[in-house]
Design a protein around this motif. Structure first.
Motif, mmCIF file in Angstrom:
data_model
loop_
_atom_site.group_PDB
_atom_site.id
_atom_site.type_symbol
_atom_site.label_atom_id
_atom_site.label_comp_id
_atom_site.label_asym_id
_atom_site.label_seq_id
_atom_site.Cartn_x
_atom_site.Cartn_y
_atom_site.Cartn_z
ATOM 1 N N PHE A 54 0.830 -1.219 0.000
ATOM 2 C CA PHE A 54 0.000 0.000 0.000
ATOM 3 C C PHE A 54 0.860 1.263 0.000
ATOM 4 C CE2 PHE A 54 -2.997 -2.917 2.426
ATOM 5 C CZ PHE A 54 -3.642 -3.296 1.265
ATOM 6 N N PRO A 74 -0.385 -4.320 -4.598
ATOM 7 C CA PRO A 74 -0.898 -5.093 -3.446
ATOM 8 C C PRO A 74 -1.653 -6.353 -3.859
ATOM 9 C CG PRO A 74 -1.446 -2.771 -3.217
ATOM 10 C CD PRO A 74 -0.838 -2.929 -4.569
ATOM 11 N N ASN A 75 -2.398 -6.258 -4.982
ATOM 12 C CA ASN A 75 -3.201 -7.427 -5.377
ATOM 13 C C ASN A 75 -2.380 -8.509 -6.075
ATOM 14 O OD1 ASN A 75 -2.844 -5.797 -7.596
ATOM 15 N ND2 ASN A 75 -4.848 -6.198 -8.473
ATOM 16 N N ILE A 79 -0.917 -11.601 -0.139
ATOM 17 C CA ILE A 79 -0.758 -11.286 1.284
ATOM 18 C C ILE A 79 -2.141 -11.104 1.889
ATOM 19 C CG2 ILE A 79 -0.230 -9.266 2.723
ATOM 20 C CD1 ILE A 79 2.490 -9.208 1.352
ATOM 21 N N PHE A 83 -7.446 -5.509 9.231
ATOM 22 C CA PHE A 83 -7.364 -4.093 9.582
ATOM 23 C C PHE A 83 -7.987 -3.833 10.948
ATOM 24 C CE2 PHE A 83 -7.384 -4.626 5.065
ATOM 25 C CZ PHE A 83 -6.481 -3.700 4.586
ATOM 26 N N PHE A 89 -16.892 -6.130 3.922
ATOM 27 C CA PHE A 89 -17.701 -5.482 2.892
ATOM 28 C C PHE A 89 -19.165 -5.493 3.354
ATOM 29 C CE2 PHE A 89 -14.223 -7.657 0.403
ATOM 30 C CZ PHE A 89 -13.420 -6.544 0.392
ATOM 31 N N PHE A 100 -14.597 -13.917 -0.834
ATOM 32 C CA PHE A 100 -14.308 -12.845 -1.802
ATOM 33 C C PHE A 100 -12.982 -13.074 -2.546
ATOM 34 C CE2 PHE A 100 -12.667 -8.749 -3.174
ATOM 35 C CZ PHE A 100 -13.760 -8.148 -3.743
ATOM 36 N N VAL A 104 -12.426 -13.789 -6.539
ATOM 37 C CA VAL A 104 -11.579 -12.929 -7.378
ATOM 38 C C VAL A 104 -10.536 -13.784 -8.105
ATOM 39 C CG1 VAL A 104 -9.775 -11.150 -7.276
ATOM 40 C CG2 VAL A 104 -11.905 -10.817 -6.029
ATOM 41 N N LEU B 162 -11.743 -0.212 2.726
ATOM 42 C CA LEU B 162 -12.415 -1.245 1.927
ATOM 43 C C LEU B 162 -11.623 -1.518 0.651
ATOM 44 C CD1 LEU B 162 -16.225 -0.371 2.231
ATOM 45 C CD2 LEU B 162 -14.960 -2.179 3.372
ATOM 46 N N GLU B 164 -8.367 -1.125 0.253
ATOM 47 C CA GLU B 164 -7.149 -1.858 0.596
ATOM 48 C C GLU B 164 -7.472 -3.315 0.945
ATOM 49 O OE1 GLU B 164 -5.173 0.444 3.601
ATOM 50 O OE2 GLU B 164 -4.411 1.874 2.148
ATOM 51 N N ALA B 165 -8.592 -3.519 1.634
ATOM 52 C CA ALA B 165 -8.989 -4.893 1.968
ATOM 53 C C ALA B 165 -9.205 -5.691 0.683
ATOM 54 C CB ALA B 165 -10.252 -4.879 2.815
ATOM 55 N N ALA B 166 -9.896 -5.085 -0.281
ATOM 56 C CA ALA B 166 -10.152 -5.783 -1.551
ATOM 57 C C ALA B 166 -8.850 -6.019 -2.309
ATOM 58 C CB ALA B 166 -11.125 -4.967 -2.399
ATOM 59 N N GLN B 167 -7.952 -5.017 -2.277
ATOM 60 C CA GLN B 167 -6.663 -5.185 -2.969
ATOM 61 C C GLN B 167 -5.869 -6.332 -2.356
ATOM 62 O OE1 GLN B 167 -5.169 -1.102 -2.566
ATOM 63 N NE2 GLN B 167 -4.985 -1.024 -4.791
ATOM 64 N N SER B 168 -5.866 -6.405 -1.026
ATOM 65 C CA SER B 168 -5.097 -7.464 -0.371
ATOM 66 C C SER B 168 -5.675 -8.837 -0.693
ATOM 67 C CB SER B 168 -5.049 -7.237 1.140
ATOM 68 O OG SER B 168 -6.302 -7.504 1.714
ATOM 69 N N LEU B 169 -6.935 -8.870 -1.122
ATOM 70 C CA LEU B 169 -7.562 -10.148 -1.494
ATOM 71 C C LEU B 169 -7.436 -10.419 -2.993
ATOM 72 C CD1 LEU B 169 -10.666 -9.731 0.799
ATOM 73 C CD2 LEU B 169 -8.918 -11.481 1.063
ATOM 74 N N GLY B 170 -6.634 -9.599 -3.662
ATOM 75 C CA GLY B 170 -6.315 -9.847 -5.061
ATOM 76 C C GLY B 170 -7.152 -9.087 -6.069
ATOM 77 N N ALA B 171 -8.034 -8.186 -5.599
ATOM 78 C CA ALA B 171 -8.931 -7.492 -6.530
ATOM 79 C C ALA B 171 -8.227 -6.327 -7.239
ATOM 80 C CB ALA B 171 -10.152 -6.976 -5.770
ATOM 81 N N GLY B 172 -8.542 -6.166 -8.518
ATOM 82 C CA GLY B 172 -8.052 -5.021 -9.297
ATOM 83 C C GLY B 172 -9.065 -3.891 -9.225
ATOM 84 N N THR B 175 -12.748 -4.661 -10.380
ATOM 85 C CA THR B 175 -13.447 -5.503 -9.399
ATOM 86 C C THR B 175 -13.817 -4.680 -8.172
ATOM 87 O OG1 THR B 175 -12.084 -7.324 -10.152
ATOM 88 C CG2 THR B 175 -13.275 -7.664 -8.100
ATOM 89 N N ARG B 179 -17.663 -4.523 -7.504
ATOM 90 C CA ARG B 179 -18.135 -5.465 -6.484
ATOM 91 C C ARG B 179 -18.097 -4.910 -5.064
ATOM 92 N NH1 ARG B 179 -15.604 -11.298 -7.885
ATOM 93 N NH2 ARG B 179 -15.898 -11.240 -10.130
ATOM 94 N N VAL B 180 -17.315 -3.853 -4.862
ATOM 95 C CA VAL B 180 -17.210 -3.327 -3.495
ATOM 96 C C VAL B 180 -17.807 -1.923 -3.393
ATOM 97 C CG1 VAL B 180 -15.609 -2.710 -1.629
ATOM 98 C CG2 VAL B 180 -15.159 -4.732 -3.029
#
Lengths: 354, 263
Positions: A54, A74-75, A79, A83, A89, A100, A104, B162, B164-172, B175, B179-180
């Motif tokens: 980040f 990050p994606n 990792i 938080f 969500f 989720f 993805v 939200l 950053e949470a989605a990014q850490s789960l692999g979302a571009g 997405t 989706r968020v």
């Protein structure tokens, strides 16, 4: 030493003219639980965010599993992150939140369902009861459990926990931190846990990184950090510490008020006649003369705090105030303010502060 | 206490009369097409008019296109500004308020000058080009409402965490947006959409000056040539607006609740 799984090498971070992290180095073994401990603004969260991707480091590199991830988004890092504010969500159910990351990644529906059930089982929230609930229907502790399950579901290489317990009440914090540690051990996942709460860090970490001013002041086990603090900051930040000011004499003797302490080792970089700071943990000091103690100071009771099983007594010794803890004994009333007393300790427990 | 309540009700009553009386009068007048009896004849006349059907259909389609384009423009912009450029928010707010300050007639004259048949982009040279131009104009007119609705929706969620949470789960980015972010501001977007719909259905200036067959100029034309039908049309237009308001209230009940909200 085995090859580190996560290696943070000479990492720096500046925001404009302000440097928040300077030359940070850390090697973490696979499956290790590391805590970043420090006061607000010490740079611990910034380091964590650089590992997550980040924040972009101003210098240095981050290697995970032998791969340099410094330039990755990050994606792309695989990792898992939890938080402080849960970050579930709101539009998705518990099951959808946990699934989720898998969705993805394009994982098949049946596999997602099975993994979600497995994760709910690990965090001890039955799928039948919680799977269809929305985040607003959960307590803070439950939400953070779901956030943990969501982060773990895609089987990340590293788990990052950014003050995950700070928003919870005291009881839940204790139970959840133990649960986090037990899940981490069970899954064997390399974990970095950021906290400003020393009790949290001391109780669940394999190693602790104490940070101050953007630097790692000391890296070590909880035992090492607590008993052999490397710097004055670490000594003061971790646990309660008594600091006694005294004048150094010959042969390692230090004059404190009317008493004298003989240091086990003569300090190398201090000259005779200099004022030195000595540190002692409250539990190392006894009220009265204790058998085996070689240092005794005279003083007067300045304050008494009854804390239930423990009584914290503050004694004025010379120019210093010394805190010590005694166990409550129903047969013996606590000392009274103004009483003349002696305190004793072993000179081997005295730390000379830099 | 009782005296205070009396005055409150009195002011409420006077205010309500101020708003409701003209509407009641209009509705009552619209029913008096046949001498000596209340009948819905004016409404049947209006609804049976092929120009009503054409212009209303045209305006509905324009409203839907405006909403779609507005959402595509405003949601990513408001999201990005909130996430990455928070210092630019006041600038963006000012820009989105400009349509309230600059009259539509100025905007449409600017369009005609810029996009006429002898310009480098002769949009007014074809019906489709002019439709496109009119839709852009409607997007501008609805911008203050659409932007504010979306921005309010974004304020209600923790956009940065939200994301950053989605990014850490692999979302571009796509997405994350679809989706968020969008599902969590869907009610705000719908509120903006209904206001946009109401604006487009009744808009006159742009449609008239670009010479497009929309509902606003039709209402004006009818008003200039008939007695009872314009009143019926006004009541229909009010009903559409109120329907939109009711829909905003209705869909807001389905907003995703933020964690920690009372239930």
């Amino acid at each position: 030493m085995p090859e580190p799984f996560l290696s943070i090498q000479h990492v720096r971070k500046s925001f404009g003219a302000t440097t928040v992290v300077q030359d940070f180095n850390l090697d973490v073994e696979a499956g290790e639980f590391i805590s970043f401990l420090g006061p607000s603004g010490c740079g611990k969260t910034t380091v964590l965010r650089m590992v997550a991707g980040f924040e972009e480091p101003s210098g240095g590199r981050i290697v995970i599993g032998g791969k340099d991830v410094t330039g990755l988004k990050p994606n792309q890092r695989n990792i898992g992150m939890v938080f402080q504010a849960y970050a579930l969500f709101p539009n998705l159910t518990v099951a959808q939140n946990i699934g989720f990351g898998l969705k993805v990644a394009g994982v098949a529906r049946a596999e997602i369902d099975s993994r979600v059930a497995e994760m709910l089982d690990i965090i001890k929230l039955p799928a039948s009861e919680f799977g269809a609930r929305y985040p607003y229907q959960l307590s803070g502790g439950q939400q953070q459990r779901i956030a943990l399950a969501r982060a773990l579901a895609p089987r990340p290489k590293v788990l990052l926990l950014d003050e995950p317990l700070s928003a919870l009440d005291a009881k839940v914090r204790v139970s959840l931190r133990e649960e986090i540690r037990s899940i981490q051990k069970k899954l064997g996942i390399t974990t970095i846990f950021v906290t400003h709460d020393q009790e949290e860090a001391l109780s669940i970490s394999d190693r602790i990184v104490v940070m101050y001013g953007g630097k790692a002041e000391q890296v070590g086990t909880a035992f090492e950090i607590y008993n052999r603090p490397a710097t004055r900051f670490v000594a003061g930040f971790v646990g309660t510490l008594n600091v006694l000011e005294g004048r150094l004499g010959n042969a390692g003797k230090v004059q404190v008020g009317s008493g004298e302490i003989v240091l086990r080792e003569e300090p190398a970089d201090v000259r005779s006649g200099d004022i030195v700071s000595l540190a002692l943990r409250p539990e190392a000091i006894a009220l009265g003369r204790r058998a085996g103690d070689d240092a005794v100071l005279a003083g007067e009771i300045a304050d008494v705090h009854f804390l239930g099983s423990v009584i914290r007594v503050r004694v004025r010794a010379g120019d210093s105030i010394v805190s010590l803890d005694t166990f409550n004994n129903p047969a013996t009333p606590p000392p009274r303010i103004g009483d003349k007393v002696e305190i004793s300790f072993s000179s081997g427990d005295v730390m000379l502060l830099n | 206490m009782k005296i205070n309540r009396f005055w409150s009700w009195l002011f409420f009553g006077v205010g309500a009369l101020y708003f409701v009386l003209p509407l009641i009068s209009t509705a009552e007048f619209s029913l008096k097409m046949r001498r000596g009896a209340y009948t819905p004849d004016a409404y049947w006349t209006v609804l049976a008019d092929p120009r009503f059907q054409q212009t209303f259909t045209y305006s509905v389609l324009m409203a839907l296109a405006t909403i779609a384009f507005g959402v595509l423009l405003v949601v990513p912009t408001a999201y990005w500004v909130r996430l990455k450029l928070p210092r630019w928010r006041p600038v963006l707010e000012f820009i989105t308020l400009l349509p309230l300050i600059i009259p539509p007639i100025v905007i449409v004259f600017g369009y005609i000058r810029l996009y006429n048949t002898s310009s480098w982009l002769p949009l007014t040279g074809s019906a489709m080009g002019t439709n496109l131009l009119l839709m852009f104009g409607y997007v501008i007119l609805s911008l203050p409402y659409m932007y504010r609705a979306v921005d309010t929706g974004l304020r209600a969620i923790d956009v940065a965490t939200l994301t950053e949470a989605a990014q850490s789960l692999g979302a571009g980015w796509v997405t994350i947006l679809t989706r968020v972010i969008l599902p969590n501001v869907a009610v705000a977007v719908l509120s903006g959409a209904f206001i946009t719909f109401a604006i487009v259905i009744g808009e006159f200036v742009m449609a008239a000056l670009l010479n497009r067959p929309s509902f606003g100029p039709y209402m004006q034309l009818l008003g200039a040539n008939r007695a009872y039908e314009p009143a019926a049309l006004a009541v229909i237009a009010f009903a559409i607006t109120w329907g939109c308001m009711a829909l905003i209230q209705f869909v807001s009940k389905f907003a995703p609740r933020a964690p920690g909200a009372q239930h």
